[in-house]
Write an enzyme that holds these catalytic residues in place. Structure first.
Site, PDB file in Angstrom:
ATOM      1  N   ARG A  43       0.879  -1.184   0.000  1.00  8.51           N
ATOM      2  CA  ARG A  43       0.000   0.000   0.000  1.00  8.51           C
ATOM      3  C   ARG A  43       0.906   1.221   0.000  1.00  8.51           C
ATOM      4  O   ARG A  43       1.714   1.403   0.901  1.00  8.51           O
ATOM      5  CB  ARG A  43      -0.911   0.002   1.236  1.00  8.51           C
ATOM      6  CG  ARG A  43      -1.623   1.333   1.415  1.00  8.51           C
ATOM      7  CD  ARG A  43      -2.698   1.297   2.484  1.00  8.51           C
ATOM      8  NE  ARG A  43      -3.873   0.569   2.034  1.00  8.51           N
ATOM      9  CZ  ARG A  43      -5.077   0.664   2.614  1.00  8.51           C
ATOM     10  NH1 ARG A  43      -5.258   1.435   3.665  1.00  8.51           N
ATOM     11  NH2 ARG A  43      -6.090  -0.034   2.140  1.00  8.51           N
ATOM     12  N   HIS A  61      -7.615   0.590  -6.113  1.00 11.70           N
ATOM     13  CA  HIS A  61      -7.780  -0.286  -4.941  1.00 11.70           C
ATOM     14  C   HIS A  61      -8.444  -1.587  -5.427  1.00 11.70           C
ATOM     15  O   HIS A  61      -9.609  -1.844  -5.153  1.00 11.70           O
ATOM     16  CB  HIS A  61      -8.651   0.435  -3.908  1.00 11.70           C
ATOM     17  CG  HIS A  61      -8.538  -0.098  -2.513  1.00 11.70           C
ATOM     18  ND1 HIS A  61      -7.725  -1.155  -2.171  1.00 11.70           N
ATOM     19  CD2 HIS A  61      -9.162   0.287  -1.371  1.00 11.70           C
ATOM     20  CE1 HIS A  61      -7.847  -1.388  -0.868  1.00 11.70           C
ATOM     21  NE2 HIS A  61      -8.700  -0.542  -0.359  1.00 11.70           N
ATOM     22  N   GLN A  88     -10.287  -4.115  -3.122  1.00 11.80           N
ATOM     23  CA  GLN A  88     -11.561  -3.580  -2.639  1.00 11.80           C
ATOM     24  C   GLN A  88     -12.649  -3.835  -3.691  1.00 11.80           C
ATOM     25  O   GLN A  88     -13.747  -4.291  -3.364  1.00 11.80           O
ATOM     26  CB  GLN A  88     -11.415  -2.070  -2.385  1.00 11.80           C
ATOM     27  CG  GLN A  88     -12.674  -1.422  -1.853  1.00 11.80           C
ATOM     28  CD  GLN A  88     -13.012  -1.876  -0.447  1.00 11.80           C
ATOM     29  OE1 GLN A  88     -12.172  -1.810   0.434  1.00 11.80           O
ATOM     30  NE2 GLN A  88     -14.229  -2.358  -0.226  1.00 11.80           N
ATOM     31  N   ASP A 101     -17.429   6.960  -0.622  1.00 15.72           N
ATOM     32  CA  ASP A 101     -16.126   6.831   0.037  1.00 15.72           C
ATOM     33  C   ASP A 101     -15.801   8.205   0.630  1.00 15.72           C
ATOM     34  O   ASP A 101     -16.461   9.207   0.301  1.00 15.72           O
ATOM     35  CB  ASP A 101     -15.084   6.402  -1.018  1.00 15.72           C
ATOM     36  CG  ASP A 101     -13.672   6.194  -0.452  1.00 15.72           C
ATOM     37  OD1 ASP A 101     -13.530   6.079   0.782  1.00 15.72           O
ATOM     38  OD2 ASP A 101     -12.710   6.158  -1.246  1.00 15.72           O
ATOM     39  N   CYS A 149     -16.531   1.498   1.314  1.00 17.53           N
ATOM     40  CA  CYS A 149     -15.341   0.663   1.526  1.00 17.53           C
ATOM     41  C   CYS A 149     -14.845   0.749   2.962  1.00 17.53           C
ATOM     42  O   CYS A 149     -14.109  -0.131   3.405  1.00 17.53           O
ATOM     43  CB  CYS A 149     -14.248   1.068   0.557  1.00 17.53           C
ATOM     44  SG  CYS A 149     -13.827   2.827   0.660  1.00 17.53           S
ATOM     45  N   ARG A 175     -13.408  -8.819   1.925  1.00 19.52           N
ATOM     46  CA  ARG A 175     -11.992  -8.548   1.673  1.00 19.52           C
ATOM     47  C   ARG A 175     -11.164  -9.784   2.016  1.00 19.52           C
ATOM     48  O   ARG A 175     -10.259 -10.172   1.283  1.00 19.52           O
ATOM     49  CB  ARG A 175     -11.508  -7.354   2.523  1.00 19.52           C
ATOM     50  CG  ARG A 175     -12.132  -6.012   2.183  1.00 19.52           C
ATOM     51  CD  ARG A 175     -11.720  -5.534   0.816  1.00 19.52           C
ATOM     52  NE  ARG A 175     -10.273  -5.459   0.668  1.00 19.52           N
ATOM     53  CZ  ARG A 175      -9.503  -4.450   1.090  1.00 19.52           C
ATOM     54  NH1 ARG A 175     -10.065  -3.401   1.668  1.00 19.52           N
ATOM     55  NH2 ARG A 175      -8.195  -4.468   0.912  1.00 19.52           N
TER      56      ARG A 175
HETATM   57  N1   CP Z   1     -11.293  -0.332   2.871  1.00 23.51           N
HETATM   58  C1   CP Z   1      -9.996  -0.361   3.237  1.00 23.51           C
HETATM   59  O1   CP Z   1      -9.081  -0.559   2.427  1.00 23.51           O
HETATM   60  O2   CP Z   1      -9.797  -0.183   4.569  1.00 23.51           O
HETATM   61  P1   CP Z   1      -8.371   0.103   5.263  1.00 23.51           P
HETATM   62  O3   CP Z   1      -7.888   1.428   4.720  1.00 23.51           O
HETATM   63  O4   CP Z   1      -8.659   0.155   6.732  1.00 23.51           O
HETATM   64  O5   CP Z   1      -7.439  -1.000   4.899  1.00 23.51           O
HETATM   65  N1  NVA Z   2     -10.113   6.623  -1.026  1.00 29.13           N
HETATM   66  C1  NVA Z   2      -9.668   6.203   0.289  1.00 29.13           C
HETATM   67  C2  NVA Z   2      -9.912   4.746   0.465  1.00 29.13           C
HETATM   68  C3  NVA Z   2      -9.536   4.198   1.815  1.00 29.13           C
HETATM   69  C4  NVA Z   2      -9.783   2.722   1.926  1.00 29.13           C
HETATM   70  C5  NVA Z   2      -8.197   6.561   0.469  1.00 29.13           C
HETATM   71  O1  NVA Z   2      -7.418   6.368  -0.477  1.00 29.13           O
HETATM   72  O2  NVA Z   2      -7.830   7.037   1.552  1.00 29.13           O
END
Ligand code: CP
Ligand code: NVA
Length: 318
Positions: A114, A141, A144, A236, A276, A304
């Site tokens: 990530r 993502h 997701q 989101d 999400c 997930r």
């Molecule tokens: N939805 C999601 O990716 O959650 P986190 O950012 O907590 O991993």
């Molecule tokens: N769009 C958000 C998603 C978090 C799971 C971010 O990138 O922070």
């Protein structure tokens, strides 16, 4: 779960973008996930250990609850081992991305990452001889989207022709949903304020995939015009990780883009709310919509675990 002699097309594969998988490969992951989910729900464990002896390094440069726990727990539940690398490696600072890739592939079987810039993930995947799994970048993502589409498939029975309307930012979560939904013959709509649309390259690719798979991509600005006829309203956060300094401007721009019960009513009788997570109740979604009977948010979070296990078993399972 695949048999030992079942060498699928996903063996050794990365997942960097939702456009990386064909329709058949999506179905393969959903079917494996459904089987793993049935088994796990019945006993909280798995009979077989298809990841026995497999080690996967986890690199998180942004915060996470769901992604980190589901990758780490999922790997361990299937007999594998997750190594969370934490801050200590100085990713791209102490050592270059390519040196880290070349070292990791001498020791472990896969990398979950990530990070911010999507090009870091493509570079890592290009340099490493082992599969790389995108756990979120500024652009996408994909795990997701896999969980979200499995959730919709479970709820509605099939995906083809479903209408999912995303309310808010044309961000990483939207991008992956649009690409995956287009590939699977869905209609994906986005209602976004001016200046907060998706990247043109994502729209172009999603439209191309939609054309090939009888899907559709629709962009607009007025949520009330876009939601009628939707099966799901997805939202989101307005401020993604890395955009904190834009919080003030974003909260002004997104006012009027809140998913609430009235918008769900307008969407249609079977419309479900999706998120999400993490959520900001009272901003992009009301508490009533997120915590009410029309919410799929916790099913998405649960899935997930199952889709990630499925993809990793297909990619590096023994
Ligand atoms: N939805 C999601 O990716 O959650 P986190 O950012 O907590 O991993
Ligand atoms: N769009 C958000 C998603 C978090 C799971 C971010 O990138 O922070």
């Amino acid at each position: 779960m695949p048999r030992e002699d079942d060498v699928g097309t996903l063996q050794g594969r990365d997942l960097l973008s939702s456009a990386d998988l064909t329709r058949e490969e999506y179905e393969q992951v959903f079917d494996t996930a459904a089987e793993l989910k049935r088994e796990f729900r019945a006993t909280r464990r798995h009979e077989a250990a298809p990841l026995a002896g497999r080690h996967v390094a986890l690199i998180f440069e942004k915060q996470s609850l769901r992604t980190r726990v589901t990758f780490e727990a999922g790997l361990n539940q299937l007999g594998g081992h997750a190594l969370h690398l934490g801050e200590g490696i100085g990713f791209g600072v102490r050592e270059s991305v390519s040196d880290i890739a070349h070292n990791l592939d001498r020791w472990v079987d896969g990398i979950v990452i990530r990070t911010f810039d999507h090009s870091v993930v493509t570079e890592l995947a290009g340099e490493a001889g082992i599969p790389v799994f995108n756990a979120l970048t500024d652009d996408e993502h994909p795990f997701q989207a896999l969980a979200d589409l499995l959730t919709l498939r479970e709820h509605f029975g099939s995906l083809r022709g479903l209408v999912l309307t995303f309310i808010g930012d044309g961000n990483n979560v939207f991008a992956s949903l649009a690409l995956a939904g287009a590939m699977l013959g869905m209609e994906v709509r986005l209602a976004h304020p001016d200046g907060y649309g998706p990247k043109p390259a994502i729209v172009a690719r999603a439209r191309e995939l939609a054309e090939q798979n009888q899907g559709r991509i629709v962009l607009g600005s007025d949520p009330r015009k876009l939601v009628p006829g939707s099966d799901a309203l997805y939202t989101d956060v307005w401020v993604s990780m890395g955009q904190e300094e834009q919080a003030h401007a974003r909260s002004a721009a997104f006012s009027g883009y809140t998913v609430d019960d009235e918008l769900l009513d307008l969407a249609g009788p079977r419309a479900m709310a999706m998120h999400c997570l993490p959520a900001h109740r009272g901003q992009e979604i009301t508490a009533a919509a997120l915590d009410g009977p029309r919410s799929l948010a916790l099913e998405q979070a649960e899935n997930r675990l199952h889709v990630q296990k499925a993809f990793i078993v297909e990619s590096i399972g023994v």
